[in-house]
Design a protein around this motif. Structure first.
Motif, short mmCIF file in Angstrom:
data_model
loop_
_atom_site.label_atom_id
_atom_site.label_comp_id
_atom_site.label_asym_id
_atom_site.label_seq_id
_atom_site.Cartn_x
_atom_site.Cartn_y
_atom_site.Cartn_z
N ASP A 62 0.79 -0.96 0.03
CA ASP A 62 -0.14 -0.08 -0.12
C ASP A 62 0.84 1.25 0.00
O ASP A 62 0.69 2.16 -0.47
CB ASP A 62 -0.91 -0.05 1.15
CG ASP A 62 -2.03 -0.79 1.02
OD1 ASP A 62 -2.66 -1.27 2.17
OD2 ASP A 62 -2.29 -1.47 -0.10
N SER A 63 2.01 1.21 0.63
CA SER A 63 2.83 2.70 0.74
C SER A 63 3.40 2.90 -0.37
O SER A 63 3.99 3.88 -0.66
CB SER A 63 4.13 2.14 1.87
OG SER A 63 4.83 0.91 1.28
N VAL A 64 3.52 2.17 -1.53
CA VAL A 64 3.97 2.43 -2.87
C VAL A 64 3.06 2.56 -3.87
O VAL A 64 3.48 2.72 -4.92
CB VAL A 64 5.48 1.37 -3.23
CG1 VAL A 64 6.32 1.34 -2.07
CG2 VAL A 64 4.80 0.08 -3.43
N LYS A 65 1.76 1.90 -3.74
CA LYS A 65 0.95 1.82 -4.97
C LYS A 65 0.80 3.14 -5.53
O LYS A 65 0.78 4.53 -4.70
CB LYS A 65 -0.22 1.46 -4.29
CG LYS A 65 -0.53 0.00 -4.21
CD LYS A 65 -2.14 -0.38 -3.79
CE LYS A 65 -2.11 -2.01 -3.34
NZ LYS A 65 -3.26 -2.20 -2.92
N GLY A 66 0.73 3.28 -6.71
CA GLY A 66 0.61 4.53 -7.52
C GLY A 66 1.99 5.34 -7.78
O GLY A 66 1.93 6.43 -8.48
N ARG A 67 2.86 4.86 -7.08
CA ARG A 67 4.48 5.43 -7.30
C ARG A 67 5.45 4.39 -7.87
O ARG A 67 6.17 4.91 -8.58
CB ARG A 67 4.67 5.99 -5.87
CG ARG A 67 3.97 6.80 -5.21
CD ARG A 67 4.66 7.55 -3.95
NE ARG A 67 4.65 6.70 -3.00
CZ ARG A 67 6.07 6.35 -2.48
NH1 ARG A 67 7.03 6.98 -2.97
NH2 ARG A 67 6.17 5.49 -1.38
N PHE A 68 5.07 3.30 -7.61
CA PHE A 68 6.25 2.07 -8.04
C PHE A 68 5.59 1.31 -9.15
O PHE A 68 4.32 1.03 -9.01
CB PHE A 68 6.69 1.36 -6.91
CG PHE A 68 7.64 2.12 -5.91
CD1 PHE A 68 7.75 3.41 -5.95
CD2 PHE A 68 8.30 1.37 -5.21
CE1 PHE A 68 8.44 3.94 -4.70
CE2 PHE A 68 9.17 1.88 -4.16
CZ PHE A 68 9.32 3.25 -4.11
N THR A 69 6.26 0.74 -9.98
CA THR A 69 5.89 -0.03 -11.12
C THR A 69 6.88 -1.16 -11.04
O THR A 69 8.11 -0.93 -11.20
CB THR A 69 5.75 0.44 -12.27
OG1 THR A 69 4.76 1.49 -12.21
CG2 THR A 69 5.34 -0.55 -13.51
N ILE A 70 6.55 -2.22 -11.00
CA ILE A 70 7.25 -3.61 -11.37
C ILE A 70 6.94 -4.23 -12.72
O ILE A 70 5.77 -4.31 -13.19
CB ILE A 70 7.07 -4.74 -10.29
CG1 ILE A 70 8.11 -5.71 -10.28
CG2 ILE A 70 5.69 -5.20 -10.42
CD1 ILE A 70 8.24 -6.69 -9.13
N SER A 71 8.26 -4.65 -13.57
CA SER A 71 8.16 -5.05 -14.50
C SER A 71 9.25 -6.18 -14.97
O SER A 71 10.15 -6.12 -14.09
CB SER A 71 8.21 -4.00 -15.98
OG SER A 71 9.42 -3.46 -15.96
N ARG A 72 9.08 -7.13 -16.00
CA ARG A 72 10.11 -8.00 -16.22
C ARG A 72 10.33 -7.97 -17.77
O ARG A 72 9.53 -8.05 -18.66
CB ARG A 72 9.91 -9.19 -15.71
CG ARG A 72 8.69 -9.84 -16.10
CD ARG A 72 8.15 -11.15 -15.19
NE ARG A 72 9.29 -12.12 -15.36
CZ ARG A 72 9.26 -13.21 -14.25
NH1 ARG A 72 8.35 -13.02 -13.31
NH2 ARG A 72 10.50 -13.75 -14.07
N ASP A 73 11.49 -8.59 -17.97
CA ASP A 73 12.01 -9.01 -19.26
C ASP A 73 12.46 -10.23 -19.25
O ASP A 73 13.79 -10.27 -19.08
CB ASP A 73 12.87 -7.96 -20.02
CG ASP A 73 13.35 -8.09 -21.37
OD1 ASP A 73 13.29 -9.09 -21.72
OD2 ASP A 73 13.82 -7.23 -22.13
N ASN A 74 11.83 -11.27 -19.74
CA ASN A 74 12.20 -12.62 -19.71
C ASN A 74 13.26 -13.03 -20.60
O ASN A 74 14.07 -13.89 -20.25
CB ASN A 74 10.99 -13.59 -19.72
CG ASN A 74 9.88 -13.47 -18.74
OD1 ASN A 74 10.40 -13.33 -17.31
ND2 ASN A 74 8.87 -14.04 -18.37
N ALA A 75 13.37 -12.20 -21.76
CA ALA A 75 14.29 -12.77 -22.57
C ALA A 75 15.89 -12.34 -21.88
O ALA A 75 16.65 -12.78 -22.51
CB ALA A 75 14.16 -11.84 -23.91
N LYS A 76 15.85 -11.27 -21.21
CA LYS A 76 17.04 -10.66 -20.62
C LYS A 76 17.02 -11.37 -19.16
O LYS A 76 18.06 -11.01 -18.41
CB LYS A 76 16.96 -9.27 -20.31
CG LYS A 76 17.03 -8.65 -21.94
CD LYS A 76 17.02 -6.91 -21.56
CE LYS A 76 17.16 -6.43 -23.12
NZ LYS A 76 17.19 -4.93 -23.06
N ASN A 77 16.16 -12.04 -18.64
CA ASN A 77 16.21 -12.77 -17.37
C ASN A 77 16.41 -11.63 -16.24
O ASN A 77 16.90 -11.56 -15.38
CB ASN A 77 17.30 -13.63 -17.30
CG ASN A 77 16.86 -15.22 -16.70
OD1 ASN A 77 15.67 -15.60 -16.65
ND2 ASN A 77 17.82 -15.85 -16.24
#
Length: 125
Positions: A62-77
């Motif tokens: 809750d403390s980071v919602k709206g400010r932080f984003t998580i993502s991934r690139d599986n090709a780059k691990n």
């Protein structure tokens, strides 16, 4: 065995942004969910964000919602944590982690098996 290495930490002014990266090696983590945690001095390690194997499901404290984003690139691990509108209370060592189990997205520290060494994020007010 999985090795995780975080990068991208540093010193930033309040309101600024940083992007953390976590590179995995040893074996692919493309079938594992990945998580970010943080630990401030004198405090317990806490959950920040997690993402499932495909990137289609994401979870945030809750403390980071709206400010932080998580993502991934599986090709780059690699998994990323984009941090915007940083506050002084975001100051901590940030860790990425991976669980051995697949097809689950753990949100608790004890559910993760592999950890990076951490990267320091310091937000000055």
């Amino acid at each position: 065995q999985v090795q995780l290495v975080e990068s991208g930490g540093g010193l930033v002014q309040a309101g600024g942004s940083l992007r953390l990266s976590c590179a995995a090696s040893g074996r692919t983590v493309s079938t594992n969910s990945m998580g970010w945690f943080r630990q401030a001095p004198g405090k317990e390690r806490e959950f920040v964000a997690a993402i499932n194997w495909s990137g289609g499901s994401r979870f945030f404290a809750d403390s980071v919602k709206g400010r932080f984003t998580i993502s991934r690139d599986n090709a780059k691990n690699t998994v990323y944590l984009q941090m915007n509108s940083l506050k002084s209370e975001d100051t901590a060592v940030y860790y990425c982690a991976a669980p051995r189990r697949i097809l689950v997205v753990p949100l608790r520290v004890e559910e993760y098996d592999y950890w990076g060494q951490g990267t320091q994020v310091t937000v000055s007010s």
